[in-house]
Motif scaffolding. Structure first.
Motif, PDB file in Angstrom:
ATOM      1  N   ASP A  64       0.831  -1.213   0.000  1.00  0.00           N
ATOM      2  CA  ASP A  64       0.000   0.000   0.000  1.00  0.00           C
ATOM      3  C   ASP A  64       0.862   1.258   0.000  1.00  0.00           C
ATOM      4  O   ASP A  64       0.561   2.233  -0.698  1.00  0.00           O
ATOM      5  CB  ASP A  64      -1.002   0.010   1.158  1.00  0.00           C
ATOM      6  CG  ASP A  64      -0.402  -0.374   2.501  1.00  0.00           C
ATOM      7  OD1 ASP A  64       0.222  -1.444   2.584  1.00  0.00           O
ATOM      8  OD2 ASP A  64      -0.563   0.385   3.474  1.00  0.00           O
TER       9      ASP A  64
ATOM     10  N   MET B 273       2.369   1.802  -3.512  1.00  0.00           N
ATOM     11  CA  MET B 273       1.330   2.224  -4.460  1.00  0.00           C
ATOM     12  C   MET B 273       0.928   3.666  -4.208  1.00  0.00           C
ATOM     13  O   MET B 273       0.730   4.441  -5.150  1.00  0.00           O
ATOM     14  CB  MET B 273       0.113   1.301  -4.334  1.00  0.00           C
ATOM     15  CG  MET B 273      -0.916   1.470  -5.443  1.00  0.00           C
ATOM     16  SD  MET B 273      -0.338   0.853  -7.041  1.00  0.00           S
ATOM     17  CE  MET B 273      -0.171   2.390  -7.964  1.00  0.00           C
ATOM     18  N   LEU B 274       0.836   4.044  -2.947  1.00  0.00           N
ATOM     19  CA  LEU B 274       0.443   5.417  -2.618  1.00  0.00           C
ATOM     20  C   LEU B 274       1.440   6.431  -3.164  1.00  0.00           C
ATOM     21  O   LEU B 274       1.075   7.548  -3.524  1.00  0.00           O
ATOM     22  CB  LEU B 274       0.318   5.571  -1.092  1.00  0.00           C
ATOM     23  CG  LEU B 274      -0.945   4.966  -0.465  1.00  0.00           C
ATOM     24  CD1 LEU B 274      -0.772   4.758   1.031  1.00  0.00           C
ATOM     25  CD2 LEU B 274      -2.161   5.861  -0.735  1.00  0.00           C
TER      26      LEU B 274
ATOM     27  N   LEU C 183       0.471   7.138  -7.134  1.00  0.00           N
ATOM     28  CA  LEU C 183      -0.957   7.041  -7.475  1.00  0.00           C
ATOM     29  C   LEU C 183      -1.264   7.486  -8.898  1.00  0.00           C
ATOM     30  O   LEU C 183      -2.188   6.984  -9.528  1.00  0.00           O
ATOM     31  CB  LEU C 183      -1.794   7.867  -6.492  1.00  0.00           C
ATOM     32  CG  LEU C 183      -2.059   7.258  -5.117  1.00  0.00           C
ATOM     33  CD1 LEU C 183      -2.921   8.212  -4.292  1.00  0.00           C
ATOM     34  CD2 LEU C 183      -2.734   5.903  -5.233  1.00  0.00           C
TER      35      LEU C 183
ATOM     36  N   ASP D 119      -2.244  -4.960   1.171  1.00  0.00           N
ATOM     37  CA  ASP D 119      -2.558  -3.794   2.006  1.00  0.00           C
ATOM     38  C   ASP D 119      -2.607  -4.196   3.472  1.00  0.00           C
ATOM     39  O   ASP D 119      -3.535  -4.877   3.912  1.00  0.00           O
ATOM     40  CB  ASP D 119      -3.907  -3.216   1.551  1.00  0.00           C
ATOM     41  CG  ASP D 119      -4.266  -1.936   2.290  1.00  0.00           C
ATOM     42  OD1 ASP D 119      -3.440  -1.448   3.090  1.00  0.00           O
ATOM     43  OD2 ASP D 119      -5.377  -1.422   2.065  1.00  0.00           O
TER      44      ASP D 119
ATOM     45  N   THR E  64      -3.983   4.187   3.972  1.00  0.00           N
ATOM     46  CA  THR E  64      -5.124   3.256   3.906  1.00  0.00           C
ATOM     47  C   THR E  64      -5.666   2.946   5.305  1.00  0.00           C
ATOM     48  O   THR E  64      -6.801   2.517   5.449  1.00  0.00           O
ATOM     49  CB  THR E  64      -4.751   1.948   3.182  1.00  0.00           C
ATOM     50  OG1 THR E  64      -3.719   1.276   3.908  1.00  0.00           O
ATOM     51  CG2 THR E  64      -4.275   2.226   1.768  1.00  0.00           C
TER      52      THR E  64
ATOM     53  N   LEU F 255      -7.831   2.458  -2.068  1.00  0.00           N
ATOM     54  CA  LEU F 255      -7.055   2.363  -3.312  1.00  0.00           C
ATOM     55  C   LEU F 255      -7.903   1.825  -4.470  1.00  0.00           C
ATOM     56  O   LEU F 255      -7.763   2.282  -5.603  1.00  0.00           O
ATOM     57  CB  LEU F 255      -5.820   1.478  -3.091  1.00  0.00           C
ATOM     58  CG  LEU F 255      -4.726   2.094  -2.211  1.00  0.00           C
ATOM     59  CD1 LEU F 255      -3.681   1.045  -1.850  1.00  0.00           C
ATOM     60  CD2 LEU F 255      -4.065   3.272  -2.913  1.00  0.00           C
TER      61      LEU F 255
ATOM     62  N   VAL G 172      -6.881  -5.038  -4.400  1.00  0.00           N
ATOM     63  CA  VAL G 172      -6.307  -4.790  -3.085  1.00  0.00           C
ATOM     64  C   VAL G 172      -6.613  -6.015  -2.227  1.00  0.00           C
ATOM     65  O   VAL G 172      -7.770  -6.440  -2.159  1.00  0.00           O
ATOM     66  CB  VAL G 172      -6.915  -3.529  -2.441  1.00  0.00           C
ATOM     67  CG1 VAL G 172      -6.397  -3.352  -1.015  1.00  0.00           C
ATOM     68  CG2 VAL G 172      -6.611  -2.301  -3.287  1.00  0.00           C
TER      69      VAL G 172
END
Lengths: 177, 192
Positions: free
Chosen positions: B75, B78-79, B82, B102, B116, B122, B159
């Motif tokens: 997570d 990925m953040l 974005l 995640d 998250t 997400l 996710v």
């Protein structure tokens, strides 16, 4: 103002170099090249939200046996710095074509800090830098940069100087107070 | 909220029997999870370049349209990238799947809560970017459905809610040049 030939010449050079993915953040200096890339069905033109995405894309393309090139403005170079560690570690080629702002008759002061830092920042990140200041040297310089990048598997940036591109015109006449 | 799936078991379930997948992993535990299933030439592990994993997947997916590409990341990774969710959706690659493990936290740095943990969704972001198939998986049945979806064509953003906590580290090779050359050689594109 006459339409310059060098964007079309860059397109031809990239085609001859076997480039199949062209990633870009939209930019006025690269507008012609971006249009050509989208019109060519043998190319994949990828619009990015930020320039560093294109560094990672180019490394992924190389993993898959394909050559990519990345178009951006000098302000975008600052967005790329940590991501440049990816092709450097992987001995993957990277070809960046950078239109310069903040150096020749710039109207917008917000462009100046990154424009003035672009070359030093790239060199600090181990990117080989070429600079084109006249139309006639663009095509051979991009061809040499492409050969250097793809054959020697290094990161190479060609800076297209603001003098070459022409300072962006914000106002038609006269000077501000 | 459920306790979350076991990350190692979830990744193993997705990779089992899918030896033809090209796998790109984000730095940290996602790489260890994939390495724990067995190192192979078709795995490319990022050890840095945080935020770049999904875009490496896109470049590869566009270059290898006949293969299924699976990005496995966390997570936090990925953040950091974005925007790639928008870029990938617009690029329209049909063969790319992104699986985000995640655990609501940054495992490598001490388990600090990620966004998250504060209800950033997400899958909803991916859906808003135009991804056709977005899902959040919380149980074994959902994992099984994802595994079967991976065998069909089409972009997938999934996710997987995993249980927090570190697993024993299984460290894959970390020399990027070696990983790159090995990967390219496997695909037949290594140069002399």
């Amino acid at each position: 103002m006459n339409t310059p030939d060098w964007p079309d010449q860059i397109f031809d050079v990239l085609k001859r170099a076997g480039v199949r993915q062209i990633a870009y953040v939209p930019d006025a200096g690269h507008a012609r090249l971006i249009t050509r890339a989208h019109q060519d069905p043998s190319l994949q033109a990828v619009v990015l939200t930020t320039e560093e995405e294109g560094i990672a894309l180019a490394t992924g393309a190389w993993l898959g046996g394909v050559r990519a090139a990345l178009l951006m403005q000098s302000s975008g170079v600052g967005n790329c710095i940590n991501m440049l560690s990816l092709p450097a570690n992987c001995r993957a080629p990277l070809l960046m074509l950078v239109t310069m702002r903040g150096e020749w008759g710039e109207f917008n002061p917000w462009q100046v800090p990154m424009g003035q830092a672009t070359e030093a920042v790239l060199r600090a990140a181990d990117v080989i830098v070429h600079r084109a200041s006249t139309a006639g040297e663009v095509a051979p310089m991009v061809a040499a940069a492409a050969a250097l990048a793809y054959d020697s598997r290094v990161s190479v940036a060609v800076l297209l100087s603001q003098r070459l591109i022409g300072a962006k015109q914000f106002v038609t006449q006269g000077a501000a107070p | 909220m459920s306790a979350g799936l076991d990350r190692r078991e979830a990744v193993a379930a997705l990779l089992a029997g899918r030896r033809d997948f090209l796998v790109v992993t984000g730095l940290g535990s996602a790489s260890y999870d994939v390495a724990a299933c067995g190192d192979r030439a078709e795995n490319f592990y990022l050890w840095g370049a945080m935020g770049g994993t999904a875009m490496v997947g896109l470049g590869l997916a566009l270059a290898q349209p006949e293969r299924r590409i699976m990005v496995v990341t966390g997570d936090g990774e990925m953040l950091m990238g974005l925007g790639a969710l928008a870029t990938i959706a617009v690029a329209g690659a049909r063969n790319l799947a992104i699986v985000v493990l995640d655990n609501w936290s940054y495992g490598e740095t001490g388990g600090q809560p990620s966004h998250t943990a504060h209800r950033v969704d997400l899958a909803a972001i991916a859906k808003g970017c135009g991804w056709e198939d977005t899902r959040t998986i919380v149980d074994a049945a959902g994992l099984d459905q994802l595994a079967r979806a991976l065998d069909r064509a089409g972009p997938i953003f999934a996710v997987i809610r995993i249980a927090p906590g570190e697993k024993p580290r299984v460290l894959p090779p970390r020399d990027g040049a070696f990983l790159t050359q090995r990967f390219r050689a496997k695909l037949g594109s290594a140069e002399p």
